[in-house]
Design a protein around this motif. Structure first.
Motif, PDB file in Angstrom:
ATOM      1  N   VAL A   1      47.613  45.241  38.784  1.00 50.44           N
ATOM      2  CA  VAL A   1      47.613  43.788  38.954  1.00 50.44           C
ATOM      3  C   VAL A   1      46.744  43.115  37.894  1.00 50.44           C
ATOM      4  CG1 VAL A   1      47.078  41.885  40.509  1.00 50.44           C
ATOM      5  CG2 VAL A   1      48.021  44.008  41.431  1.00 50.44           C
ATOM      6  N   GLY A   2      45.464  43.524  37.798  1.00 54.45           N
ATOM      7  CA  GLY A   2      44.513  42.837  36.929  1.00 54.45           C
ATOM      8  C   GLY A   2      44.851  42.920  35.456  1.00 54.45           C
ATOM      9  N   VAL A   3      45.101  44.136  34.966  1.00 54.92           N
ATOM     10  CA  VAL A   3      45.409  44.312  33.548  1.00 54.92           C
ATOM     11  C   VAL A   3      46.768  43.708  33.212  1.00 54.92           C
ATOM     12  CG1 VAL A   3      45.788  46.001  31.709  1.00 54.92           C
ATOM     13  CG2 VAL A   3      43.973  46.375  33.383  1.00 54.92           C
ATOM     14  N   GLY A   4      47.749  43.936  34.088  1.00 58.33           N
ATOM     15  CA  GLY A   4      49.071  43.359  33.847  1.00 58.33           C
ATOM     16  C   GLY A   4      49.029  41.847  33.803  1.00 58.33           C
ATOM     17  N   ALA A   5      48.309  41.235  34.755  1.00 57.27           N
ATOM     18  CA  ALA A   5      48.220  39.772  34.798  1.00 57.27           C
ATOM     19  C   ALA A   5      47.481  39.220  33.593  1.00 57.27           C
ATOM     20  CB  ALA A   5      47.523  39.332  36.087  1.00 57.27           C
ATOM     21  N   SER A   6      46.371  39.867  33.200  1.00 62.52           N
ATOM     22  CA  SER A   6      45.592  39.347  32.074  1.00 62.52           C
ATOM     23  C   SER A   6      46.381  39.421  30.771  1.00 62.52           C
ATOM     24  CB  SER A   6      44.273  40.115  31.944  1.00 62.52           C
ATOM     25  OG  SER A   6      44.494  41.477  31.651  1.00 62.52           O
ATOM     26  N   ALA A   7      47.151  40.502  30.585  1.00 67.15           N
ATOM     27  CA  ALA A   7      47.988  40.604  29.383  1.00 67.15           C
ATOM     28  C   ALA A   7      49.062  39.521  29.372  1.00 67.15           C
ATOM     29  CB  ALA A   7      48.620  41.989  29.294  1.00 67.15           C
TER      30      ALA A   7
ATOM     31  N   ASN B   1      56.862  40.789  35.622  1.00 64.72           N
ATOM     32  CA  ASN B   1      56.169  40.832  34.339  1.00 64.72           C
ATOM     33  C   ASN B   1      54.789  41.480  34.469  1.00 64.72           C
ATOM     34  OD1 ASN B   1      58.269  39.613  32.972  1.00 64.72           O
ATOM     35  ND2 ASN B   1      57.448  37.548  33.201  1.00 64.72           N
ATOM     36  N   ILE B   2      54.076  41.124  35.536  1.00 62.22           N
ATOM     37  CA  ILE B   2      52.751  41.710  35.755  1.00 62.22           C
ATOM     38  C   ILE B   2      52.862  43.219  35.925  1.00 62.22           C
ATOM     39  CG2 ILE B   2      50.848  41.884  37.416  1.00 62.22           C
ATOM     40  CD1 ILE B   2      51.217  38.870  37.948  1.00 62.22           C
ATOM     41  N   MET B   3      53.796  43.642  36.775  1.00 60.77           N
ATOM     42  CA  MET B   3      53.933  45.069  37.063  1.00 60.77           C
ATOM     43  C   MET B   3      54.518  45.850  35.883  1.00 60.77           C
ATOM     44  SD  MET B   3      52.496  45.488  39.826  1.00 60.77           S
ATOM     45  CE  MET B   3      51.973  44.659  41.322  1.00 60.77           C
ATOM     46  N   ALA B   4      55.370  45.193  35.092  1.00 66.43           N
ATOM     47  CA  ALA B   4      55.955  45.878  33.933  1.00 66.43           C
ATOM     48  C   ALA B   4      54.872  46.290  32.945  1.00 66.43           C
ATOM     49  CB  ALA B   4      56.977  44.979  33.242  1.00 66.43           C
ATOM     50  N   ILE B   5      53.884  45.406  32.748  1.00 62.54           N
ATOM     51  CA  ILE B   5      52.779  45.744  31.849  1.00 62.54           C
ATOM     52  C   ILE B   5      51.733  46.569  32.600  1.00 62.54           C
ATOM     53  CG2 ILE B   5      50.883  44.782  30.485  1.00 62.54           C
ATOM     54  CD1 ILE B   5      52.696  42.435  29.798  1.00 62.54           C
TER      55      ILE B   5
ATOM     56  N   PHE C   1      49.537  49.146  22.567  1.00 56.86           N
ATOM     57  CA  PHE C   1      50.930  49.061  23.006  1.00 56.86           C
ATOM     58  C   PHE C   1      51.049  48.329  24.346  1.00 56.86           C
ATOM     59  CE2 PHE C   1      51.543  52.814  20.128  1.00 56.86           C
ATOM     60  CZ  PHE C   1      52.479  52.208  19.305  1.00 56.86           C
ATOM     61  N   GLN C   2      50.068  48.508  25.199  1.00 52.96           N
ATOM     62  CA  GLN C   2      50.048  47.801  26.480  1.00 52.96           C
ATOM     63  C   GLN C   2      49.905  46.294  26.260  1.00 52.96           C
ATOM     64  OE1 GLN C   2      47.322  49.398  29.549  1.00 52.96           O
ATOM     65  NE2 GLN C   2      46.415  47.364  29.502  1.00 52.96           N
ATOM     66  N   CYS C   3      49.036  45.903  25.319  1.00 57.62           N
ATOM     67  CA  CYS C   3      48.771  44.482  25.060  1.00 57.62           C
ATOM     68  C   CYS C   3      50.006  43.739  24.547  1.00 57.62           C
ATOM     69  CB  CYS C   3      47.643  44.325  24.035  1.00 57.62           C
ATOM     70  SG  CYS C   3      46.020  44.824  24.639  1.00 57.62           S
ATOM     71  N   ILE C   4      50.852  44.427  23.804  1.00 54.78           N
ATOM     72  CA  ILE C   4      52.019  43.756  23.224  1.00 54.78           C
ATOM     73  C   ILE C   4      53.282  43.993  24.053  1.00 54.78           C
ATOM     74  CG2 ILE C   4      51.043  43.837  20.899  1.00 54.78           C
ATOM     75  CD1 ILE C   4      52.936  46.140  20.247  1.00 54.78           C
ATOM     76  N   GLY C   5      53.111  44.564  25.242  1.00 53.20           N
ATOM     77  CA  GLY C   5      54.235  44.701  26.161  1.00 53.20           C
ATOM     78  C   GLY C   5      55.172  45.856  25.879  1.00 53.20           C
TER      79      GLY C   5
END
Length: 450
Positions: free
Chosen positions: A73-79, A240-244, A382-386
């Motif tokens: 949740v947290g990392v996905g949402a922040s990205a 989108n949150i969960m995908a990242i 790679f996580q930051c750019i989706g």
């Protein structure tokens, strides 16, 4: 206006100064967080005893699993928020904030309820023995009861960094650390509440910090603030949150699986004291790896914003600078581990058997420590750019694809040493896999522009 300006600076300010501006607070916060974990373990080891340290080691998978759901949740949402801010889509960014709150509450409650219901069988599966089970149970009951607070606290800190407030995220963590240390001294040393007191100190300090975070996001002058109409879950935003977030989720879940397996291997080949040594070696490694996590957290809003704004040269400059800084940090950690392992182990215990096992374990665990810095940074990039598939693959490669089979096979020949050898061997294998993948992507990126 100041809040808007701090966000726009992500696309204009020199990258080196930005990374320093965002990474330094994250490094301070993450390092302080790891230091209070060391203080917890030191008090438990010195006041309660070596069996308690081993029991605390059994709880690592639980902590990793809880962090996995929080990171999803947290990392996905922040990205997602960073990219929306880069695209100047402020309305969607605000709805992402509201959905982050709702998701953290739901996930935190469900994780708490399920784990409390099956606590003893889970701890047995994680490697608890008759000696270590009572300590592990006492600690985890308190931690799980505060699980919703923990999820929300870490989630809001991630959003603070994404919203251009890295110092506020640092202040929240420093307050938590300072209050935790005070409460640990009171609960463990003064009141003699044992390992349960250490857990209570953690939950209480996070609760106080969360109140401050929510107060910040309640300010209507903020670019992102809490208001009516943003808490209802929207399917597109959750996806989108969960995908990242699936990448850090799988990384943490894999860590959980690995720690379970490693605990059982250490119990099998070395007994409860070997689990305690593994706990101590991990604590040392995590101090320096938290520095690297601070660097990756600092680069996240910079990379995400500039990728969203299509300023790819700035994005890549941030990547290379982060790799250099992270590698230098772990080089320092490696030198200390090679030169002073016994002195480090004495912080946690004076027991002769545990001290000997920990001294050797620290050296073997951190044998090739510097090379994992770039692997962590590149995975986060790679996580930051989706680029979810690449990030997931790299997240899994080091632990699931390499460490798990090595930790099973090497002890067949070298017994307890084989369990230790499996960690540097998997680190080297993952390093050798990560760099070719990054270079392949960069060639593709230059060809197609994305």
């Amino acid at each position: 206006m100041d809040n808007m300006q701090s966000t726009l600076e992500l696309g204009t300010k020199p990258v080196g100064r930005l990374l320093w501006q965002y990474a330094l607070p994250a490094i301070v916060a993450m390092t302080a967080s790891s230091l209070y974990n060391i203080i917890d373990r030191a008090f438990i080891g010195q006041v309660v005893g070596p069996e308690a340290i081993a029991g605390l080691g059994i709880t690592f998978p639980f902590m990793n699993l809880s962090a996995a759901f929080g990171a999803a949740v947290g990392v996905g949402a922040s990205a997602c928020i960073s990219m929306k801010l880069g695209q100047k889509d402020y309305k969607t960014a605000e709805h992402l904030l509201g959905n982050t709150v709702t998701l953290n509450l739901i996930v935190g409650f469900l994780f708490m309820a399920v784990c409390l219901l099956f606590l003893d069988p889970i701890l047995r599966f994680f490697g608890a023995s008759d000696v270590t089970l009572p300590y592990a149970r006492q600690f985890m009951v308190v931690i799980l009861l505060g699980n919703m607070v923990t999820h929300m606290y870490f989630g809001m800190n991630a959003v603070l960094r994404a919203a251009g407030k890295p110092r506020h995220a640092m202040y929240a963590t420093l307050f938590t650390v300072g209050m935790n240390i005070v409460l640990v001294i009171a609960f463990v040393w003064w009141f003699r509440w044992g390992i349960r007191g250490a857990a209570l100190a953690t939950v209480a300090s996070q609760t106080m910090a969360l109140c401050w975070q929510m107060w910040i996001f309640s300010d209507k002058r903020e670019l992102l603030h809490l208001r009516r109409g943003i808490y209802r879950l929207r399917a597109d935003l959750v996806r989108n949150i969960m995908a990242i977030g699936v990448s850090p989720f799988l990384m943490q879940t894999t860590s959980c699986v690995i720690v379970i397996f490693m605990n059982n291997q250490f119990v099998r080949y070395g007994g409860d004291m070997a689990v305690g040594a593994y706990s101590i070696a991990n604590s040392m490694a995590m101090v320096f790896f938290m520095f690297v996590m601070g660097v990756t957290q600092g680069m996240q809003p910079i990379v995400g914003y500039n990728y969203g704004a299509e300023k790819f040269d700035r994005m890549l400059r941030c990547l290379w600078l982060a790799i250099v800084v992270a590698t230098l940090i772990l080089l320092v950690g490696w030198a200390l581990a090679m030169l002073f392992p016994q002195q480090i182990a004495r912080i946690f215990t004076t027991d002769a058997e545990l001290l000997a096992l920990s001294t050797r374990g620290i050296r073997l665990d951190m044998l090739v420590f510097p090379i994992i810095a770039s692997q962590a940074v590149i995975t986060n990039f790679f996580q930051c750019i989706g680029k979810v598939k690449i990030s997931i693959f790299l997240s899994l490669s080091r632990q699931l694809f390499m460490l798990l089979p090595l930790a099973y096979l090497l002890p067949l020949w070298w017994q307890l040493d084989g369990v230790w050898y499996s960690m540097p061997a998997s680190d080297f294998g993952s390093f050798a896999m990560t760099w070719p993948l990054l270079l392949w992507y960069l060639r593709k990126f230059r060809t197609y522009g994305q």
